[in-house]
Design a protein around this motif. Sequence first.
Motif, PDB file in Angstrom:
ATOM      1  N   ASN A  81       0.858  -1.185   0.000  1.00  0.00           N
ATOM      2  CA  ASN A  81       0.000   0.000   0.000  1.00  0.00           C
ATOM      3  C   ASN A  81       0.896   1.238   0.000  1.00  0.00           C
ATOM      4  OD1 ASN A  81       0.776   0.559   2.760  1.00  0.00           O
ATOM      5  ND2 ASN A  81      -0.739  -0.929   3.441  1.00  0.00           N
ATOM      6  N   PRO A  82       0.351   2.400  -0.336  1.00  0.00           N
ATOM      7  CA  PRO A  82       1.190   3.605  -0.452  1.00  0.00           C
ATOM      8  C   PRO A  82       1.979   3.925   0.801  1.00  0.00           C
ATOM      9  CG  PRO A  82      -0.946   3.979  -1.477  1.00  0.00           C
ATOM     10  CD  PRO A  82      -1.045   2.643  -0.780  1.00  0.00           C
ATOM     11  N   GLN A  83       1.387   3.707   1.966  1.00  0.00           N
ATOM     12  CA  GLN A  83       2.078   3.991   3.221  1.00  0.00           C
ATOM     13  C   GLN A  83       3.350   3.148   3.352  1.00  0.00           C
ATOM     14  OE1 GLN A  83      -0.453   3.583   6.723  1.00  0.00           O
ATOM     15  NE2 GLN A  83       1.282   2.761   7.873  1.00  0.00           N
ATOM     16  N   ALA A  84       3.237   1.842   3.111  1.00  0.00           N
ATOM     17  CA  ALA A  84       4.404   0.961   3.189  1.00  0.00           C
ATOM     18  C   ALA A  84       5.379   1.246   2.066  1.00  0.00           C
ATOM     19  CB  ALA A  84       3.949  -0.499   3.145  1.00  0.00           C
ATOM     20  N   ALA A  85       4.862   1.602   0.890  1.00  0.00           N
ATOM     21  CA  ALA A  85       5.732   1.905  -0.248  1.00  0.00           C
ATOM     22  C   ALA A  85       6.599   3.127   0.025  1.00  0.00           C
ATOM     23  CB  ALA A  85       4.893   2.123  -1.508  1.00  0.00           C
TER      24      ALA A  85
END
Length: 377
Positions: A247-251
């Motif tokens: 997800n964008p947060q982890a990316a």
Amino acid sequence: MLKAGNIRVGRFTSPHLIDRWDCITIDEKTVDPELFLETERKVEKYNETEGIGASEFELLTATAFTLFSQQKIQIGVVEVGMGGTEDATNILQQPLVTVITKIGLDHQALLGNTIEDIARNKAGILKPGVSCVVDGTNSPQVLATIRDRANESGSGPLICVPEERSEEQTMIWSILSNSAYEAHQQIHISLAFETLSIALSQTHTMAGLLKLLPAVRNTVWPGRLQTTSIKSITGRAKPIILDGAHNPQAAEVLQSYVNRKIRLPNEPVTWVIAVSRGKPVQELLSCLLLPHDRLIACEFGAVSGMPWVQAIKAEAIVSVANKIGLQKNLVPEKSDVVSALVLATRLSRERPVIVAGSLYMVSDVLRALRASTERKT
């Protein structure tokens, strides 16, 4: 830290990585496969006999909790499968403490389209009179939603961590070197220590909890900034990075790590990426890749016990990459993960290779590595 304190601990996380039973550990050791399968059969028989109609994850959760009871654990560490309110793990009514980590946009089809909707769902794990440790770096909207839910549920105190100038934080980082950990790892360590303190205050008389902190250095978390060799599969000499960022947060966390510690000046990074259906491919690619990087898109295989999980077609990932202006986008002749790693090894010429986009793809890599080791023995 619990194990370092000689406390018998069970852990249930999801999804599994290599085998269906590796999501359940007792004293940091994966549960015995035969014991898992035997217990699972009993749970499934009960489900059938009683006409319960439990889902796959509900059966897995029941199996984990049954094993915890059989193995007489003292404390269980249980990760919610998805969301909170309606998750199978939320059957637990009197936990010692609850924890809410960083919340981002993910699983919107099931949890809601806004960050507030998702936060409210996750805050469904709050219980009357039970303290909740919260990642204080969450957005103001998330924190406000959690506070509202806490008031509605009659939850115990909300403890936001970390408080930068608190005495506890000073003590933690006088024992551990914060330079050895990424920013998000530092927060997780602080959350874990606060959670440990609250839990053990109710179950054990233990002085000197700070003595347990050095055990953090022994933490191994496969598929999260994991450095590993794929020489046995592809012949590549240098190790690669495996990270299940999906997800964008982890990316964003992964991108920051790669740019600071892995990326070479003026050299491309080769990304091997597979993505589950429903995930924001464009956001992931835009966050992870620089214009001169190389993308090798692939697909993970069937996920045992989770038939609803499907990979996006590799060609669809490349189509999105082309749309956002990335230039070096490829699909191997076979779209499986091993074929993608072979192609990445050939094209990268020992420059950095990162595998990302899905924990299910990480699982395929780890299984391939195990299989290659077994063939040699």
